[in-house]
Write a protein that holds these residues in place. Structure first.
Motif, mmCIF file in Angstrom:
data_model
loop_
_atom_site.group_PDB
_atom_site.id
_atom_site.type_symbol
_atom_site.label_atom_id
_atom_site.label_comp_id
_atom_site.label_asym_id
_atom_site.label_seq_id
_atom_site.Cartn_x
_atom_site.Cartn_y
_atom_site.Cartn_z
ATOM 1 N N ALA A 166 1.899 2.983 -35.691
ATOM 2 C CA ALA A 166 1.929 1.554 -35.362
ATOM 3 C C ALA A 166 2.163 0.717 -36.613
ATOM 4 C CB ALA A 166 0.619 1.149 -34.686
ATOM 5 N N ALA A 167 1.492 1.091 -37.698
ATOM 6 C CA ALA A 167 1.691 0.361 -38.951
ATOM 7 C C ALA A 167 3.105 0.562 -39.487
ATOM 8 C CB ALA A 167 0.660 0.812 -39.981
ATOM 9 N N GLU A 168 3.617 1.793 -39.409
ATOM 10 C CA GLU A 168 4.959 2.070 -39.922
ATOM 11 C C GLU A 168 6.019 1.312 -39.126
ATOM 12 O OE1 GLU A 168 5.661 3.887 -42.497
ATOM 13 O OE2 GLU A 168 3.789 4.941 -42.921
ATOM 14 N N ALA A 188 5.625 -1.392 -37.283
ATOM 15 C CA ALA A 188 5.490 -2.823 -37.545
ATOM 16 C C ALA A 188 5.951 -3.193 -38.947
ATOM 17 C CB ALA A 188 4.029 -3.241 -37.352
ATOM 18 N N MET A 189 5.932 -2.234 -39.857
ATOM 19 C CA MET A 189 6.359 -2.517 -41.219
ATOM 20 C C MET A 189 7.878 -2.522 -41.343
ATOM 21 S SD MET A 189 5.252 -0.588 -44.766
ATOM 22 C CE MET A 189 5.802 1.019 -44.232
ATOM 23 N N TYR A 190 8.560 -1.649 -40.618
ATOM 24 C CA TYR A 190 9.994 -1.496 -40.810
ATOM 25 C C TYR A 190 10.845 -2.270 -39.801
ATOM 26 C CZ TYR A 190 9.024 2.223 -44.160
ATOM 27 O OH TYR A 190 8.595 2.928 -45.248
ATOM 28 N N LEU A 191 10.416 -2.358 -38.560
ATOM 29 C CA LEU A 191 11.267 -2.987 -37.550
ATOM 30 C C LEU A 191 11.542 -4.467 -37.812
ATOM 31 C CD1 LEU A 191 10.265 -1.430 -34.105
ATOM 32 C CD2 LEU A 191 12.247 -0.954 -35.545
ATOM 33 N N PRO A 192 10.578 -5.271 -38.264
ATOM 34 C CA PRO A 192 10.884 -6.695 -38.473
ATOM 35 C C PRO A 192 11.636 -6.989 -39.763
ATOM 36 C CG PRO A 192 8.510 -6.312 -38.141
ATOM 37 C CD PRO A 192 9.143 -5.010 -38.460
ATOM 38 N N VAL A 193 11.958 -5.967 -40.553
ATOM 39 C CA VAL A 193 12.574 -6.224 -41.855
ATOM 40 C C VAL A 193 13.886 -7.007 -41.735
ATOM 41 C CG1 VAL A 193 13.601 -5.118 -43.878
ATOM 42 C CG2 VAL A 193 11.428 -4.308 -43.001
ATOM 43 N N PRO A 194 14.784 -6.698 -40.782
ATOM 44 C CA PRO A 194 16.009 -7.517 -40.687
ATOM 45 C C PRO A 194 15.723 -8.992 -40.429
ATOM 46 C CG PRO A 194 16.266 -5.485 -39.456
ATOM 47 C CD PRO A 194 14.826 -5.559 -39.848
ATOM 48 N N LEU A 195 14.740 -9.279 -39.582
ATOM 49 C CA LEU A 195 14.396 -10.677 -39.323
ATOM 50 C C LEU A 195 13.863 -11.346 -40.580
ATOM 51 C CD1 LEU A 195 13.857 -13.111 -37.481
ATOM 52 C CD2 LEU A 195 11.652 -12.056 -36.892
ATOM 53 N N PHE A 196 12.954 -10.675 -41.271
ATOM 54 C CA PHE A 196 12.407 -11.253 -42.492
ATOM 55 C C PHE A 196 13.485 -11.363 -43.576
ATOM 56 C CE2 PHE A 196 8.198 -9.227 -41.055
ATOM 57 C CZ PHE A 196 7.909 -10.335 -40.284
ATOM 58 N N GLY A 197 14.383 -10.383 -43.632
ATOM 59 C CA GLY A 197 15.478 -10.475 -44.587
ATOM 60 C C GLY A 197 16.404 -11.639 -44.289
ATOM 61 N N TYR A 198 16.669 -11.868 -43.009
ATOM 62 C CA TYR A 198 17.498 -13.013 -42.602
ATOM 63 C C TYR A 198 16.857 -14.320 -43.056
ATOM 64 C CZ TYR A 198 19.958 -16.203 -39.436
ATOM 65 O OH TYR A 198 20.689 -17.235 -38.919
ATOM 66 N N TRP A 224 26.350 3.550 -41.597
ATOM 67 C CA TRP A 224 25.612 4.354 -40.625
ATOM 68 C C TRP A 224 25.352 5.765 -41.145
ATOM 69 C CZ3 TRP A 224 23.253 1.748 -37.068
ATOM 70 C CH2 TRP A 224 23.773 0.520 -36.660
ATOM 71 N N TRP A 225 26.285 6.312 -41.918
ATOM 72 C CA TRP A 225 26.019 7.606 -42.546
ATOM 73 C C TRP A 225 24.892 7.485 -43.573
ATOM 74 C CZ3 TRP A 225 27.470 11.893 -40.438
ATOM 75 C CH2 TRP A 225 28.654 11.979 -39.713
ATOM 76 N N LEU A 226 24.919 6.391 -44.337
ATOM 77 C CA LEU A 226 23.850 6.164 -45.307
ATOM 78 C C LEU A 226 22.506 6.002 -44.602
ATOM 79 C CD1 LEU A 226 23.102 5.556 -48.316
ATOM 80 C CD2 LEU A 226 23.475 3.142 -47.780
ATOM 81 N N ALA A 227 22.487 5.238 -43.515
ATOM 82 C CA ALA A 227 21.239 5.022 -42.776
ATOM 83 C C ALA A 227 20.747 6.309 -42.118
ATOM 84 C CB ALA A 227 21.444 3.932 -41.726
ATOM 85 N N LEU A 228 21.673 7.138 -41.631
ATOM 86 C CA LEU A 228 21.272 8.408 -41.023
ATOM 87 C C LEU A 228 20.573 9.301 -42.043
ATOM 88 C CD1 LEU A 228 21.260 10.470 -38.705
ATOM 89 C CD2 LEU A 228 23.557 11.180 -39.444
ATOM 90 N N GLY A 229 21.152 9.415 -43.222
ATOM 91 C CA GLY A 229 20.502 10.211 -44.255
ATOM 92 C C GLY A 229 19.149 9.646 -44.646
ATOM 93 N N PHE A 230 19.063 8.326 -44.705
ATOM 94 C CA PHE A 230 17.786 7.693 -45.046
ATOM 95 C C PHE A 230 16.738 7.979 -43.973
ATOM 96 C CE2 PHE A 230 15.293 3.707 -46.047
ATOM 97 C CZ PHE A 230 14.900 4.134 -47.303
ATOM 98 N N VAL A 244 18.843 -1.355 -42.863
ATOM 99 C CA VAL A 244 18.685 0.069 -43.182
ATOM 100 C C VAL A 244 17.206 0.444 -43.256
ATOM 101 C CG1 VAL A 244 19.178 1.844 -44.914
ATOM 102 C CG2 VAL A 244 20.896 0.127 -44.376
ATOM 103 N N ALA A 245 16.379 -0.492 -43.699
ATOM 104 C CA ALA A 245 14.952 -0.194 -43.848
ATOM 105 C C ALA A 245 14.238 -0.046 -42.512
ATOM 106 C CB ALA A 245 14.276 -1.287 -44.674
ATOM 107 N N MET A 246 14.918 -0.320 -41.402
ATOM 108 C CA MET A 246 14.289 -0.088 -40.103
ATOM 109 C C MET A 246 14.177 1.393 -39.774
ATOM 110 S SD MET A 246 15.583 -2.886 -37.351
ATOM 111 C CE MET A 246 17.253 -2.265 -37.375
ATOM 112 N N VAL A 247 15.099 2.196 -40.288
ATOM 113 C CA VAL A 247 15.162 3.585 -39.839
ATOM 114 C C VAL A 247 13.938 4.408 -40.220
ATOM 115 C CG1 VAL A 247 17.676 3.539 -39.792
ATOM 116 C CG2 VAL A 247 16.513 4.306 -41.854
ATOM 117 N N PRO A 248 13.242 4.130 -41.350
ATOM 118 C CA PRO A 248 12.018 4.904 -41.590
ATOM 119 C C PRO A 248 10.967 4.728 -40.510
ATOM 120 C CG PRO A 248 12.741 3.878 -43.623
ATOM 121 C CD PRO A 248 13.591 3.314 -42.534
ATOM 122 N N ALA A 249 10.997 3.601 -39.792
ATOM 123 C CA ALA A 249 10.035 3.420 -38.702
ATOM 124 C C ALA A 249 10.259 4.463 -37.621
ATOM 125 C CB ALA A 249 10.167 2.015 -38.122
#
Length: 613
Positions: free
Chosen positions: A121-123, A125-135, A374-380, A541-546
């Motif tokens: 839950a913490a992970e 919540a930590m990664y999914l909102p990153v695009p919104l906060f980055g925007y 997308w290849w970069l995000a897949l590897g991440f 890209v930081a969403m994918v670790p979630a």
């Protein structure tokens, strides 16, 4: 020289006119009464000298003012960087989850699946909102994010402390708060982590994004984020601990630990509201350079929304000419002229804002349509997912290597969880700093974004004139990922069962690979796609670790619980033996190998495009 009468016309001291007034004899009152009286030549020379001195003083004042502005800008830049590092040193508190994770299992009687659900839950919540906060960070500033993170951090850890103090939940026979309240608390902690981390990293990226040391200036706050789990776990282990009946040190006092984090992170967020500042001149310069490049490419002319800056200047020039023409016909008062100037300034600011928003939205579309992203995000995803799961479950992995016959309250043979947390923090920090600095030193100059703005001009050249040795950043990323896979492979082998101390090597290798990925991937994003829209691009890209943390966390908890139910469990609910983690470790090894292939594909795409990474 001879005069007309044959005598020498050179002026001699005897020819001096005694009636001619000296400089000190000039009477200013007489001059005022007789303005037609001719002034002496020395008076004129003194006046010219005074005028020259006044002009020189103006030039000196302008130089001093320019230096003061430059110094103020550097103070803002350095101060923001320093507080960005401090913010990251506190923001990574979730990385110490394995310090108190086993206590949720034994004290609150959570199952392993529930413990992993809290971490997941913490992970998420930590990664999914990153695009919104980055925007929001790209289009406004990091200050609102820092303020928001301070309040949410304080509320989240305070709620978690109260839930822990209340005891086991009712569904397991206790009278404490329900399990879902703990989930809510860690969702708040995850959201606050994302806000504080992104505000700090985006500030450093935008203030140092075009310098020759951009890699290390971005790696330092990212490394500080990894270090936060180390020092916080040590504080919990050696300062905020439970005292046993015999007076010795026991486990960490989770209630006091959560209260400590709530106060600390609330204060960091409040100060960050005022300390995290982006140098406006640099941000405007980056936007202008990007717009210039798009104007040269002809892309802007194809947009029906965007009005080129030459047209804007022509429009403003038309306004000025109309005003100048009307001055001859109408008498405009000073206040009307000021209002007109304010109107034109507002129109210019509005146009600049529209220009910035259009550019950032355009770059977001380009980023999402790029297959190499997308290849970069897949590897991440394939690298960070197992890493997040390992860090969150370090406490239980260490306990699985402890024999069931081991006496209670004895140190586990694989080491204390806090020791492994410290090892991960140190190795990941070393990896982030090394990869960031070495990539600055050996990476080739990136000139694919703005060919007219050669970055090579600011790079040091060899004194002998020889070509400098360069390595692509993938030459650091791929070997680091391979070391990460070796760590999982060692954990999956039977050696840790007979030699539990080998898990320290696995932890160190996993920390190195994990830290390198989190350092180099954002640097690569800033190099390939620029820093103007960095917070949004990195947030995507930081969403994918979630997702990776959720998938591999569920896999681990399922295997752990299955092994516990089939004869590998102890009365306190803990699992012991290779089956508790072995198959999961094999899957993590294969996942990292697939990630290496995905990053290699992205690298080939960039090479074909001429993108220097």
């Amino acid at each position: 020289m001879t005069g007309p009468n044959g005598h020498d016309s050179a002026i001699d001291k005897r020819d001096f006119d005694s009636r001619r007034p000296l400089l000190n004899d000039v009477d200013p009152i007489a001059e005022e009464q007789d303005p037609g009286r001719p002034q002496s030549r020395p008076r004129s020379r003194l006046s010219a000298t005074n005028n020259d001195d006044g002009l020189l003083n103006d030039v000196v004042d302008e130089i001093l003012e320019r230096d003061r502005r430059k110094m103020a800008k550097e103070v803002v830049r350095v101060g923001s960087f320093a507080w960005g590092v401090i913010s990251c040193l506190g923001a990574g508190s979730i990385t110490a989850f394995s310090l108190y994770g086993p206590l949720l299992l034994t004290r609150l009687h959570y199952s392993q699946l529930r413990v992993n659900s809290v971490a997941i839950a913490a992970e998420v919540a930590m990664y999914l909102p990153v695009p919104l906060f980055g925007y929001l960070c790209d289009r406004y500033s990091p200050s609102p994010l820092a303020l928001f993170s301070g309040f949410v951090f304080g509320a989240g850890y305070l709620l978690a402390a109260l839930v822990y103090k209340s005891g086991p939940p009712p569904d397991v026979g206790g009278d404490g708060w329900p399990f879902w309240v703990m989930i809510v608390a860690f969702i708040a902690i995850g959201v606050a982590t994302s806000c504080m981390y992104l505000a700090a990293v985006a500030t450093c990226a935008k203030n140092f994004g075009r310098g020759k040391h951009k890699g290390i200036m971005l790696a330092v706050p990212i490394a500080a984020f990894g270090l936060s789990g180390m020092w916080q776990s040590q504080v919990g282990t050696y300062l905020l601990y439970e005292r046993l009946d015999d007076g010795t040190r026991g486990d960490v006092d989770v209630y006091k630990y959560f209260i400590f984090l709530a106060i600390l992170l609330f204060c960091i967020g409040i100060v960050g509201t005022f300390a995290l500042r982006i140098v406006d001149e640099d941000e405007e310069k980056y936007i202008d350079e990007a717009v210039d490049e798009l104007e040269r490419s002809g892309i802007l002319e194809e947009s029906e929304f965007f009005q080129s800056r030459s047209e804007v200047r022509a429009a403003y020039g038309t306004f000025s000419q109309e005003d100048a023409g009307s001055d001859g016909e109408l008498t405009i008062t000073q206040s009307e002229e000021e209002r007109e100037a304010e109107r034109l300034e507002k129109e210019r600011e509005e146009e600049e804002r529209r220009k910035k928003n259009w550019l950032l939205n355009y770059e977001t579309r380009v980023f999402l349509q790029d297959k190499s992203m997308w290849w970069l995000a897949l590897g991440f995803f394939l690298v960070t997912g197992p890493g997040e799961a390992y860090i969150n479950n370090l406490g239980t992995i260490v306990q699985t290597l402890t024999p069931i016959s081991s006496p209670p309250n004895t140190p586990p043979p694989a080491g204390l969880p806090s020791t492994h947390v410290t090892t991960v923090a140190l190795t990941s920090t070393i990896a982030r700093l090394l990869t960031g600095s070495l990539s600055d030193l050996f990476a080739p100059p990136a000139t694919h974004l703005f060919p007219s703005n050669l970055e090579a001009a600011i790079r040091p050249t060899s004194p002998t004139g020889e070509t400098r040795t360069t390595f692509t950043r993938l030459a650091f990323l791929l070997p680091s990922a391979f070391l990460l896979s070796i760590g999982y492979l060692l954990l999956a082998s039977p050696f840790p069962l007979s030699h539990p101390s080998l898990t320290h090597i696995s932890t160190a290798l996993i920390g190195l690979g994990y830290g390198s990925a989190f350092s180099l991937v954002p640097i690569i994003i800033s190099v390939v796609w620029g820093v103007e829209n960095f917070a949004t691009n990195w947030g995507i890209v930081a969403m994918v670790p979630a997702a990776g943390a959720a998938v591999w966390g569920i896999v681990y908890s399922t295997a752990y619980q299955d092994a516990t139910d089939h004869g590998n469990g102890s009365p306190d609910g803990q699992c012991h033996g290779w089956k508790c983690f072995g198959f999961w470790a094999v899957g993590c090894t294969l996942s990292v190998w697939v990630a290496i292939v995905a990053w290699t594909v992205a690298w080939r795409v960039w090479k074909r495009r001429g993108v220097v990474v």
